[in-house]
Design a protein around this motif. Structure first.
Motif, PDB file in Angstrom:
ATOM      1  N   UNK A   1       0.849  -1.200   0.000  1.00 19.22           N
ATOM      2  CA  UNK A   1       0.000   0.000   0.000  1.00 19.22           C
ATOM      3  C   UNK A   1       0.882   1.247   0.000  1.00 19.22           C
ATOM      4  N   UNK A   2       1.870   1.246   0.902  1.00 16.80           N
ATOM      5  CA  UNK A   2       2.756   2.414   1.034  1.00 16.80           C
ATOM      6  C   UNK A   2       3.535   2.642  -0.260  1.00 16.80           C
ATOM      7  N   UNK A   3       4.006   1.553  -0.847  1.00 18.88           N
ATOM      8  CA  UNK A   3       4.788   1.656  -2.083  1.00 18.88           C
ATOM      9  C   UNK A   3       3.949   2.247  -3.210  1.00 18.88           C
ATOM     10  N   UNK A   4       2.719   1.753  -3.349  1.00 18.81           N
ATOM     11  CA  UNK A   4       1.870   2.242  -4.438  1.00 18.81           C
ATOM     12  C   UNK A   4       1.374   3.659  -4.189  1.00 18.81           C
ATOM     13  N   UNK A   5       1.132   3.980  -2.936  1.00 15.41           N
ATOM     14  CA  UNK A   5       0.740   5.351  -2.605  1.00 15.41           C
ATOM     15  C   UNK A   5       1.896   6.307  -2.922  1.00 15.41           C
TER      16      UNK A   5
ATOM     17  N   UNK B   1       5.889  14.786  -0.684  1.00 14.38           N
ATOM     18  CA  UNK B   1       4.828  14.042  -0.003  1.00 14.38           C
ATOM     19  C   UNK B   1       5.050  12.527  -0.140  1.00 14.38           C
ATOM     20  N   UNK B   2       5.643  12.145  -1.272  1.00 13.53           N
ATOM     21  CA  UNK B   2       5.859  10.716  -1.541  1.00 13.53           C
ATOM     22  C   UNK B   2       6.981  10.140  -0.674  1.00 13.53           C
ATOM     23  N   UNK B   3       7.982  10.973  -0.385  1.00 12.17           N
ATOM     24  CA  UNK B   3       9.191  10.484   0.292  1.00 12.17           C
ATOM     25  C   UNK B   3       8.934   9.724   1.600  1.00 12.17           C
ATOM     26  N   UNK B   4       8.139  10.285   2.536  1.00 14.96           N
ATOM     27  CA  UNK B   4       7.928   9.514   3.780  1.00 14.96           C
ATOM     28  C   UNK B   4       7.269   8.159   3.546  1.00 14.96           C
ATOM     29  N   UNK B   5       6.386   8.078   2.549  1.00 14.03           N
ATOM     30  CA  UNK B   5       5.742   6.789   2.259  1.00 14.03           C
ATOM     31  C   UNK B   5       6.751   5.803   1.675  1.00 14.03           C
ATOM     32  N   UNK B   6       7.665   6.306   0.816  1.00 11.29           N
ATOM     33  CA  UNK B   6       8.710   5.417   0.290  1.00 11.29           C
ATOM     34  C   UNK B   6       9.596   4.917   1.431  1.00 11.29           C
ATOM     35  N   UNK B   7       9.913   5.839   2.367  1.00 10.37           N
ATOM     36  CA  UNK B   7      10.755   5.436   3.504  1.00 10.37           C
ATOM     37  C   UNK B   7      10.050   4.375   4.357  1.00 10.37           C
ATOM     38  N   UNK B   8       8.759   4.576   4.574  1.00 13.38           N
ATOM     39  CA  UNK B   8       7.998   3.595   5.369  1.00 13.38           C
ATOM     40  C   UNK B   8       7.964   2.238   4.648  1.00 13.38           C
TER      41      UNK B   8
ATOM     42  N   UNK C   1      12.356   4.527  -3.906  1.00 16.21           N
ATOM     43  CA  UNK C   1      12.890   5.501  -2.949  1.00 16.21           C
ATOM     44  C   UNK C   1      14.026   6.300  -3.588  1.00 16.21           C
ATOM     45  N   UNK C   2      14.924   5.590  -4.278  1.00 18.91           N
ATOM     46  CA  UNK C   2      16.074   6.258  -4.911  1.00 18.91           C
ATOM     47  C   UNK C   2      15.622   7.250  -5.990  1.00 18.91           C
ATOM     48  N   UNK C   3      14.659   6.818  -6.823  1.00 22.99           N
ATOM     49  CA  UNK C   3      14.145   7.718  -7.876  1.00 22.99           C
ATOM     50  C   UNK C   3      13.545   8.978  -7.260  1.00 22.99           C
ATOM     51  N   UNK C   4      12.783   8.762  -6.170  1.00 23.04           N
ATOM     52  CA  UNK C   4      12.127   9.893  -5.506  1.00 23.04           C
ATOM     53  C   UNK C   4      13.181  10.860  -4.958  1.00 23.04           C
TER      54      UNK C   4
END
Lengths: 66, 183
Positions: B48-52, B64-71, B86-89
């Motif tokens: 879910x976190x990855x797709x969000x 906004x995407x970064x914390x979700x990628x980290x999670x 995460x790296x792309x972001x």
């Protein structure tokens, strides 16, 4: 056109076959299998996998509606 | 998907799939709403976190995407797709470029035989090339030298058979009719 799935009395459940096939690749044939079952049975797994198959085959709008 | 949720409202993966489909259709705002709702219900679901995060990044909302990628990365540390996301972001934000390169290097190190590693290597090589072009005031750039050594190592690792036939042939340096000045 009427599409049916033949289930032998002691055969493997076609849903299980389709699930096993879904694990490797999504094909048009597999999608037809899900479509046939979708029309016959109210089963959330079948609905979900049919939607995923449609989406993977590029029929994204349709996957949402179904 | 619609019928799936009608039959079973708690079918979690259906919400994710709907979010992904909406994202594919570039309906990012709707996808965000669906996936955020799914993330509330399943806070420990990395998918879910990855797709969000991916949806937000596609919409250009990198911060906004970064914390979700980290999670997602902390929930699924062995998933190279999450790490690449995460790296792309990070790479999309100037302030986080150094960290992005670290994550790419981590992917190359941990998943050496994957396509992700190949992609990460290409990105790292491009970053190295870009660094080489930067103006150097004095002396050499250690990172640039490191990049060159890495490139040379990679070149020597390529088998001769993979190189194939050279695309050019050696030509005479002296034009026909000209007399060579070398005796």
């Amino acid at each position: 056109m009427v599409r049916v799935v033949a289930v032998p009395q002691q055969g493997i459940d076609p849903k299980l076959i389709c699930l096993a096939c879904s694990a490797t690749a999504i094909s048009k044939t597999l999608c037809l299998g899900w479509e046939a079952m979708y029309g016959m049975v109210d089963d959330s797994d079948i609905c979900f996998n049919y939607g995923v198959a449609l989406s993977e085959l590029g029929r994204v709008e349709e996957s949402l509606v179904r | 998907m619609n019928k799936c949720l009608k039959l079973d409202l708690s079918y979690d993966n259906a919400a994710i799939a709907i979010g992904v489909s909406l994202s594919k259709l570039k309906r990012y705002d709707e996808a965000e709403v669906v996936l955020k709702a799914a993330a509330k219900i399943q806070p420990d679901n990395a998918l879910v976190k990855q797709n969000l995060a991916a949806t937000l990044a596609r919409a250009g909302k990198y911060m906004e995407a970064l914390p979700y990628f980290r999670q997602a990365a902390s929930l699924a540390p062995d998933n190279p797709a999450v790490l690449m996301g995460l790296a792309h972001c990070l790479d999309s934000m100037d302030a986080h470029r150094k960290e992005a390169l670290k994550v790419y290097k981590n992917v190359v190190k941990r998943f050496p035989d994957s396509q992700f590693a190949e992609d990460a290597k290409q990105i790292l090589n491009r970053a190295g090339q870009a660094d080489l072009r930067k103006v150097v005031d004095d002396g050499y750039r250690p990172d640039a030298v490191e990049y060159m050594i890495g490139a040379m190592k990679r070149f020597t690792e390529i088998r001769v058979s993979k190189l194939g036939v050279w695309p050019w042939r050696s030509r005479r340096l002296v034009r026909p009719g000209w007399k060579s000045t070398i005796h």
